[in-house]
Design a protein around this motif. Structure first.
Motif, PDB file in Angstrom:
ATOM      1  N   GLY A  65       0.797  -1.223   0.000  1.00  0.00           N
ATOM      2  CA  GLY A  65       0.000   0.000   0.000  1.00  0.00           C
ATOM      3  C   GLY A  65       0.824   1.264   0.000  1.00  0.00           C
ATOM      4  N   SER A  66       2.097   1.198  -0.334  1.00  0.00           N
ATOM      5  CA  SER A  66       2.951   2.384  -0.369  1.00  0.00           C
ATOM      6  C   SER A  66       3.314   2.721  -1.811  1.00  0.00           C
ATOM      7  CB  SER A  66       4.219   2.153   0.449  1.00  0.00           C
ATOM      8  OG  SER A  66       4.957   1.060  -0.083  1.00  0.00           O
ATOM      9  N   ARG A  67       3.797   3.931  -1.984  1.00  0.00           N
ATOM     10  CA  ARG A  67       4.174   4.406  -3.309  1.00  0.00           C
ATOM     11  C   ARG A  67       5.264   5.449  -3.167  1.00  0.00           C
ATOM     12  NH1 ARG A  67      -1.407   7.844  -4.665  1.00  0.00           N
ATOM     13  NH2 ARG A  67      -1.460   9.038  -2.719  1.00  0.00           N
ATOM     14  N   TRP A  68       5.808   5.890  -4.319  1.00  0.00           N
ATOM     15  CA  TRP A  68       6.896   6.865  -4.336  1.00  0.00           C
ATOM     16  C   TRP A  68       6.493   8.072  -5.165  1.00  0.00           C
ATOM     17  CZ3 TRP A  68      11.695   6.260  -1.875  1.00  0.00           C
ATOM     18  CH2 TRP A  68      11.903   5.014  -1.271  1.00  0.00           C
ATOM     19  N   ARG A  69       7.034   9.217  -4.725  1.00  0.00           N
ATOM     20  CA  ARG A  69       6.841  10.429  -5.528  1.00  0.00           C
ATOM     21  C   ARG A  69       8.086  10.624  -6.394  1.00  0.00           C
ATOM     22  NH1 ARG A  69       7.993  16.317  -3.399  1.00  0.00           N
ATOM     23  NH2 ARG A  69      10.009  15.458  -4.001  1.00  0.00           N
ATOM     24  N   VAL A  70       7.877  10.704  -7.704  1.00  0.00           N
ATOM     25  CA  VAL A  70       8.990  10.848  -8.646  1.00  0.00           C
ATOM     26  C   VAL A  70       8.778  12.099  -9.480  1.00  0.00           C
ATOM     27  CG1 VAL A  70       9.435   8.370  -8.776  1.00  0.00           C
ATOM     28  CG2 VAL A  70       7.825   9.408 -10.365  1.00  0.00           C
ATOM     29  N   ALA A  71       9.880  12.654  -9.953  1.00  0.00           N
ATOM     30  CA  ALA A  71       9.846  13.830 -10.823  1.00  0.00           C
ATOM     31  C   ALA A  71       9.839  13.372 -12.272  1.00  0.00           C
ATOM     32  CB  ALA A  71      11.042  14.733 -10.554  1.00  0.00           C
ATOM     33  N   HIS A  74       8.507  17.623 -18.246  1.00  0.00           N
ATOM     34  CA  HIS A  74       7.395  17.936 -19.149  1.00  0.00           C
ATOM     35  C   HIS A  74       7.681  17.411 -20.546  1.00  0.00           C
ATOM     36  CE1 HIS A  74       5.692  20.223 -15.959  1.00  0.00           C
ATOM     37  NE2 HIS A  74       6.536  21.247 -16.037  1.00  0.00           N
ATOM     38  N   THR A  75       8.920  17.584 -21.015  1.00  0.00           N
ATOM     39  CA  THR A  75       9.339  17.113 -22.336  1.00  0.00           C
ATOM     40  C   THR A  75      10.559  16.228 -22.153  1.00  0.00           C
ATOM     41  OG1 THR A  75       8.531  19.149 -23.341  1.00  0.00           O
ATOM     42  CG2 THR A  75      10.017  17.773 -24.670  1.00  0.00           C
ATOM     43  N   PRO A  76      10.430  14.915 -22.310  1.00  0.00           N
ATOM     44  CA  PRO A  76      11.592  14.041 -22.125  1.00  0.00           C
ATOM     45  C   PRO A  76      12.709  14.377 -23.105  1.00  0.00           C
ATOM     46  CG  PRO A  76       9.546  12.783 -22.197  1.00  0.00           C
ATOM     47  CD  PRO A  76       9.198  14.174 -22.579  1.00  0.00           C
ATOM     48  N   GLY A  77      13.932  14.335 -22.592  1.00  0.00           N
ATOM     49  CA  GLY A  77      15.087  14.544 -23.446  1.00  0.00           C
ATOM     50  C   GLY A  77      15.649  15.942 -23.459  1.00  0.00           C
ATOM     51  N   LEU A  78      15.019  16.881 -22.721  1.00  0.00           N
ATOM     52  CA  LEU A  78      15.515  18.258 -22.737  1.00  0.00           C
ATOM     53  C   LEU A  78      16.429  18.566 -21.569  1.00  0.00           C
ATOM     54  CD1 LEU A  78      12.372  20.296 -23.874  1.00  0.00           C
ATOM     55  CD2 LEU A  78      14.293  19.462 -25.238  1.00  0.00           C
ATOM     56  N   CYS A  79      16.335  17.798 -20.487  1.00  0.00           N
ATOM     57  CA  CYS A  79      17.156  18.090 -19.315  1.00  0.00           C
ATOM     58  C   CYS A  79      17.366  16.804 -18.536  1.00  0.00           C
ATOM     59  CB  CYS A  79      16.500  19.170 -18.434  1.00  0.00           C
ATOM     60  SG  CYS A  79      14.867  18.696 -17.802  1.00  0.00           S
ATOM     61  N   THR A  80      18.200  16.892 -17.498  1.00  0.00           N
ATOM     62  CA  THR A  80      18.504  15.725 -16.678  1.00  0.00           C
ATOM     63  C   THR A  80      18.718  16.180 -15.239  1.00  0.00           C
ATOM     64  OG1 THR A  80      19.969  13.819 -16.457  1.00  0.00           O
ATOM     65  CG2 THR A  80      20.971  15.901 -17.158  1.00  0.00           C
ATOM     66  N   SER A  81      19.229  15.274 -14.406  1.00  0.00           N
ATOM     67  CA  SER A  81      19.478  15.563 -12.988  1.00  0.00           C
ATOM     68  C   SER A  81      18.186  15.940 -12.281  1.00  0.00           C
ATOM     69  CB  SER A  81      20.530  16.669 -12.832  1.00  0.00           C
ATOM     70  OG  SER A  81      21.753  16.284 -13.418  1.00  0.00           O
ATOM     71  N   LEU A  82      17.165  15.083 -12.411  1.00  0.00           N
ATOM     72  CA  LEU A  82      15.895  15.315 -11.731  1.00  0.00           C
ATOM     73  C   LEU A  82      16.031  15.013 -10.242  1.00  0.00           C
ATOM     74  CD1 LEU A  82      13.572  13.598 -14.346  1.00  0.00           C
ATOM     75  CD2 LEU A  82      13.726  16.046 -13.901  1.00  0.00           C
ATOM     76  N   PRO A  83      15.163  15.574  -9.411  1.00  0.00           N
ATOM     77  CA  PRO A  83      15.208  15.262  -7.981  1.00  0.00           C
ATOM     78  C   PRO A  83      15.019  13.776  -7.728  1.00  0.00           C
ATOM     79  CG  PRO A  83      13.839  17.186  -8.385  1.00  0.00           C
ATOM     80  CD  PRO A  83      14.164  16.611  -9.725  1.00  0.00           C
ATOM     81  N   ASP A  84      15.645  13.263  -6.698  1.00  0.00           N
ATOM     82  CA  ASP A  84      15.544  11.852  -6.361  1.00  0.00           C
ATOM     83  C   ASP A  84      14.136  11.512  -5.888  1.00  0.00           C
ATOM     84  OD1 ASP A  84      18.850  11.907  -4.908  1.00  0.00           O
ATOM     85  OD2 ASP A  84      18.203  11.484  -6.964  1.00  0.00           O
ATOM     86  N   PRO A  85      13.669  10.289  -6.138  1.00  0.00           N
ATOM     87  CA  PRO A  85      12.361   9.866  -5.633  1.00  0.00           C
ATOM     88  C   PRO A  85      12.333   9.879  -4.104  1.00  0.00           C
ATOM     89  CG  PRO A  85      13.154   8.374  -7.335  1.00  0.00           C
ATOM     90  CD  PRO A  85      14.308   9.267  -6.975  1.00  0.00           C
ATOM     91  N   VAL A  86      11.179  10.239  -3.587  1.00  0.00           N
ATOM     92  CA  VAL A  86      10.987  10.250  -2.132  1.00  0.00           C
ATOM     93  C   VAL A  86       9.754   9.423  -1.815  1.00  0.00           C
ATOM     94  CG1 VAL A  86      12.098  12.494  -1.854  1.00  0.00           C
ATOM     95  CG2 VAL A  86       9.633  12.373  -2.223  1.00  0.00           C
ATOM     96  N   LYS A  87       9.643   9.012  -0.576  1.00  0.00           N
ATOM     97  CA  LYS A  87       8.510   8.214  -0.140  1.00  0.00           C
ATOM     98  C   LYS A  87       7.232   9.022  -0.271  1.00  0.00           C
ATOM     99  CE  LYS A  87       7.218   4.289   1.855  1.00  0.00           C
ATOM    100  NZ  LYS A  87       7.525   2.953   1.307  1.00  0.00           N
ATOM    101  N   GLY A  88       6.217   8.447  -0.905  1.00  0.00           N
ATOM    102  CA  GLY A  88       4.967   9.155  -1.122  1.00  0.00           C
ATOM    103  C   GLY A  88       3.963   8.892  -0.032  1.00  0.00           C
ATOM    104  N   THR A  89       2.856   9.587  -0.109  1.00  0.00           N
ATOM    105  CA  THR A  89       1.777   9.373   0.854  1.00  0.00           C
ATOM    106  C   THR A  89       1.165   8.006   0.638  1.00  0.00           C
ATOM    107  OG1 THR A  89       0.181  10.400  -0.647  1.00  0.00           O
ATOM    108  CG2 THR A  89       1.293  11.844   0.927  1.00  0.00           C
ATOM    109  N   GLU A  90       0.439   7.525   1.632  1.00  0.00           N
ATOM    110  CA  GLU A  90      -0.196   6.224   1.503  1.00  0.00           C
ATOM    111  C   GLU A  90      -1.245   6.271   0.384  1.00  0.00           C
ATOM    112  OE1 GLU A  90      -3.380   7.014   5.125  1.00  0.00           O
ATOM    113  OE2 GLU A  90      -2.121   5.221   5.103  1.00  0.00           O
ATOM    114  N   CYS A  91      -1.504   5.111  -0.192  1.00  0.00           N
ATOM    115  CA  CYS A  91      -2.354   5.061  -1.378  1.00  0.00           C
ATOM    116  C   CYS A  91      -3.786   5.521  -1.106  1.00  0.00           C
ATOM    117  CB  CYS A  91      -2.371   3.646  -1.952  1.00  0.00           C
ATOM    118  SG  CYS A  91      -0.769   3.150  -2.632  1.00  0.00           S
ATOM    119  N   SER A  92      -4.257   5.377   0.125  1.00  0.00           N
ATOM    120  CA  SER A  92      -5.624   5.774   0.448  1.00  0.00           C
ATOM    121  C   SER A  92      -5.751   7.257   0.762  1.00  0.00           C
ATOM    122  CB  SER A  92      -6.140   4.956   1.635  1.00  0.00           C
ATOM    123  OG  SER A  92      -5.303   5.180   2.776  1.00  0.00           O
TER     124      SER A  92
END
Length: 926
Positions: A65-71, A74-92
């Protein structure tokens, strides 16, 4: 939740009379905790992404029942070095109405002034097109004594978006609007509808995970008397499928015979819930009558509402059977698209994933429009569905095609919805032998089609096995994970049924004309029913078609095989230009060659790479490239037979894991894919039949000879490649690379493709150069040495040809030196000068004698006629010289004298001199 507005009622009343016979939905509002996941890739490394260049999304919920917040950019391939994934809120977790979730700090914040939020709801109030997630289906639900064109074709009878609402059909067909949603918590669905015509049956219902509809009290919609009305239904947590279905009935002379069936509700087995617990849903009351669903094509409905197969020689679309017209025969097979009951030749069971024992349980359940996997005893059980086909009856033209050994085909449309590592297996067994897997799908797969080609006429069994997880865990945690099959179609089945009749050739006999099969590559004349061969450079696209239009022309640079079943290139090509004609011969490139892509690594660091196999041309169109899946063989002990899946194509791809990674003696080859099943054409143009080979993918050619491009298509159609895969091979002349040359991948696409559907390769070789001709060499002539001259032939540099004609041998000729001709010239000149001198002296002497005679005549002419001329001398005696010295008052040039002499000479050799007397008397001739 926004209240339904009434500003639409006047416009609804003002609609035309034709729209009175439609059902319209104006606004649909889902009030539920929905979850949406979008997976996007990242592009090549550029600059670090700014905050304005990306947004946050949640990953799918896992088993805990857990998930992650990822960055996500908007347009793939234009930039890099996105913020690292962090623990997301519970699914409910969800925000209330009037609030929104700020993904940056994952907290609920109130909406800004002038804005609103539905919280966890979704609103659909713009119907310019069918919104994503909706599906519109149509079917012929009418059951009558006859058939007509208006009721046979219902493909266009669907729900149609009309801007601010969506409208149903108006004919005697059933139109169904569907929407599936997975709710994290219970919710509601609200919509407005306009339903003024009682001749249309309008029903709305919801089905849950077990395909059980909600209470039927609210299923049948009431007609609207005062414009638009509001309707709301409670939704349970989990998967819910919403259905809006309309069925119209004729009011003319043809009266429909709607058959009703009583619905019976039972708990799904095994029963894993308690109906006596607090908050439990009660079993709906049975006995409610509803329209009977149609039979499958090739079957008809009996008086007791059962479906029976039509007899041979007739066909049906699921209602009544109709005899095939003269000159046609039924196309027998099995086509299952309505799942009211399990067909007689299918069975279902459950296989334990722990001890591999069969359980007395039902693995698949029917659900009207599809069949789906039941709950099972545990999550790692295999849910088994098996279809048995006794044999096949292919046309003779199919059996004559030795290159394409297609006896029949099985095509099915499926879908998997999974939260963990589920797997769906498709297996084939022959003559009661053990089923062997031919295809496997892991994880969630969108609705897609798969086709398997049967190449042997035998008793076949087709099996689908679904396993929710491979982990041996007790209990059922992933009951929402499900596999669905929407339709199954098997062709050329022995003792099958027919949904249509195909034309046939007529054969005369004692009892009349009967159907027969045309030879391979022959079409049927529509008028006479006789067989005719297809014209040259054409192929017969379908088996036993009629009309010459069924013979499809081959593409440029190709020709047909002997039985007109495919187009191929015989490794030759001709290119015409205003200056000359270029001929090519690629026979040294006909053998299969391989190419390995760049190394890649899985998330666990496992090394692998893509391996390509090519067969460019020749071989009468036979597909020589073979890619295999030997994973099963490697796991089988030595001495035991195994099964390897292999595919043959012009170009195929497989995933190779090196032996140093797997620990086996040989590398592991898996996931074979065909990239080229048909040769479309060979040309120097960059585009052919909608396929483009961009020149910028490879380094530019520098010799001035355009690349010869081979265009191929693949039969595999996937969700991502709706038109199938395509492949282009650029064959480039390179005198520096001996045959067979080298293959390379695009510099920007390391795996040969930039989109996963269109593959491009470059093949450089000296064998790709044009054949040598007389225009490719020139002659060098040597000087004359000792009376001998040599002519040598050499290739023009740089040499841009291969094969073809050979250089002519050196030619030797006899010649004269310059000294010899100089001596000849001097001698000839000297002789000519002497001759001219002699002639000049001769004519000068002759001219003097003529002048003397002329003077004498002039002097005598001055005397009178009666006087005799005075003799100035005695008669000329014999031997006396008549030459006297004369004194001329006027002298002529030597040329003038010669001219005068020649003009006075008479034809008899004497000189004629005109004489005139001093008195002007008549002329006298001497």
């Amino acid at each position: 939740m926004a209240e339904p507005g009434h500003s639409h009622q006047p416009s609804a009343r003002g609609r035309g009379r034709n729209e009175r016979h439609t059902v319209r939905l104006l606004r649909l509002l889902l009030w539920a905790g929905t979850a949406f996941q979008v997976t996007q890739g990242t592009g090549p490394e550029l600059h670090a992404c700014k905050e304005s260049e990306y947004h946050y999304e949640y990953t799918a919920c896992d088993s805990t029942g857990s998930r992650w917040r990822v960055a996500v950019p908007h347009t793939p391939g234009l930039c890099t070095s996105l913020p690292d994934p962090v623990k997301g809120t519970e699914c409910s977790f969800s925000c209330n109405a009037g609030e929104f979730l700020d993904m940056k700090d994952q907290s609920c914040k109130p909406c800004a002034e002038g804005r609103y939020s539905l919280g966890t709801g979704i609103r659909f109030d713009e119907w310019d097109e069918l919104p994503h997630g909706f599906a519109s289906l149509s079917a012929n639900m009418e059951i009558d004594d006859g058939l007509s064109e208006s009721t046979e074709n219902c493909t266009s009878s669907k729900w149609v978006p009309r801007g601010d609402y969506i409208a149903s059909n108006t004919d005697e067909c059933t139109a169904t609007l569907m929407y599936a949603v997975n709710l994290k918590q219970s919710g509601t669905v609200n919509f407005e509808y306009y339903y003024p015509d009682s001749s249309i049956i309008f029903e709305f219902y919801v089905q849950n995970d077990q395909c059980q509809p909600n209470v039927d009290d609210s299923r049948w919609m009431k007609t609207t008397e005062k414009g638009w009305e509001f309707h709301s239904v409670e939704l349970n947590r989990g998967n819910n499928v919403l259905y809006w279905r309309t069925t119209a009935f004729s009011v003319g002379s043809k009266v429909s015979k709607a058959v009703l069936t009583q619905l019976m509700y039972k708990w799904a087995k095994p029963k894993i819930c308690g109906e006596d617990l607090e908050g439990a849903v009660k079993l709906p009351a049975s006995g409610v009558k509803t329209l009977c669903p149609p039979c499958n094509p090739g079957f008809f409905k009996t008086n007791n509402s059962t479906c029976e197969p039509c007899p041979y020689g007739s066909y049906s679309n699921g209602s009544d059977c109709t005899h095939c017209p003269a000159g046609t025969q039924p196309a027998v097979g099995f086509e299952y698209k309505w799942w009211n009951t399990l067909p007689a030749n299918m069975e279902t069971t459950v296989l334990s994933g722990i001890n591999f024992e069969y359980k007395g349980m039902t693995g698949w359940e029917v659900a009207g429009d599809y069949i789906y996997t039941a709950v099972g005893a545990s999550d790692n059980d295999f849910m088994i569905l098996t279809l048995v086909v006794p044999g096949f009856r292919p046309p003779e033209s199919v059996m004559a095609d030795t290159e394409n050994k297609e006896v029949a085909r099985i095509t099915f449309v499926f879908e998997t919805i999974c939260s963990v590592n589920c797997e769906l297996y498709f297996m084939v067994g022959m003559n009661s032998r053990t089923n062997t897997p031919v295809e496997t799908w892991k994880g969630s797969k969108g609705k897609q089609s798969y086709t398997y080609t049967v190449e042997e006429n035998a008793t076949m069994s087709f099996t689908w096995a679904f396993q929710r997880t491979t982990f041996h865990e007790a209990g059922r945690k992933y009951t929402n994970d499900v596999a669905k099959i929407y339709s199954i179609n098997v062709t050329n089945v022995m003792d099958g049924v027919a949904s249509y009749c195909r034309p046939c050739a007529l054969e005369a006999s004692d009892i009349g004309s009967s159907c027969t099969s045309c030879p391979a590559g022959y079409y049927i004349d529509r008028d006479s029913g006789t067989c005719h061969s297809c014209p040259p450079n054409t192929i017969l696209k379908a088996h036993q078609p009629y009309g010459v239009q069924a013979c499809v022309p081959c593409g440029p640079g190709t020709k047909n095989n002997k039985i007109h079943s495919l187009c191929y290139n015989d490794c030759t090509f001709t290119r015409n230009t205003p200056a000359r004609t270029f001929n090519y011969n690629f026979s040294t490139l006909a053998n299969t060659v391989t190419l390995a892509g760049g190394s890649s690594f899985t998330s666990k660091g496992l090394k692998y790479f893509h391996h390509f196999t090519f067969s460019l041309c020749g071989n009468q169109g036979k597909k020589m490239s073979v890619c295999t899946d030997n994973v099963t063989d490697l796991r089988i002990p030595e001495g035991e037979s195994g099964f390897s899946k292999s595919i043959a194509a012009y170009v195929c791809q497989a995933v190779i894991i090196p032996p140093e990674v797997t620990g086996y003696k040989a590398g592991v080859s898996s996931q074979p894919v065909s990239l080229a099943d048909r040769l479309i054409g060979v040309t120097t143009d960059m585009t052919l039949d909608g396929i483009t080979s961009p020149a910028e993918l490879f380094h530019p050619e520098s010799l001035g000879i355009p690349d010869v491009i081979f265009f191929y298509r693949s039969n595999d159609v996937t969700q991502s490649c709706s038109s199938g895969r395509s492949t282009t091979i650029r064959v480039r002349c390179n005198p520096q690379k001996s045959a067979p040359g080298s293959l390379s991948l695009p510099s920007t696409c390391s795996d040969g493709t930039c989109d996963g559907c269109n593959f491009h390769f470059l093949w450089e070789s000296v064998a790709a150069c044009p054949l040598c001709s007389v225009a490719d060499y020139h002659a060098i002539v040597s000087s004359c040495v000792a009376g001998i001259q040599k002519t040598t032939y050499v290739w023009r540099e740089p040499k841009l040809c291969s094969g073809g004609i050979s250089l002519p041998e050196q030619r030797v000729t006899i010649c004269k030196t310059i000294d010899f001709w100089l001596k000849v010239g001097i001698s000839a000149g000297t002789c000519t000068a002497i001759l001219l001198t002699v002639l000049t002296c001769y004519f000068w002497k002759k001219n003097q004698k003529l002048e003397y005679k002329y003077s004498k005549l002039v002097m005598n002419a001055t005397l009178k006629d009666c006087d005799l001329p005075a003799a100035d001398s005695c008669a000329i005696m014999e031997g006396e010289d008549v030459e006297d010295d004369l004194i001329f008052t006027s002298k002529k040039s030597l040329f003038g004298k010669i001219k005068s002499f020649t003009s006075k000479r008479t034809p008899d050799g004497f000189d004629s001199v005109p004489l005139k007397t001093s008195s002007g008397g008549p002329d006298m001739d001497l």
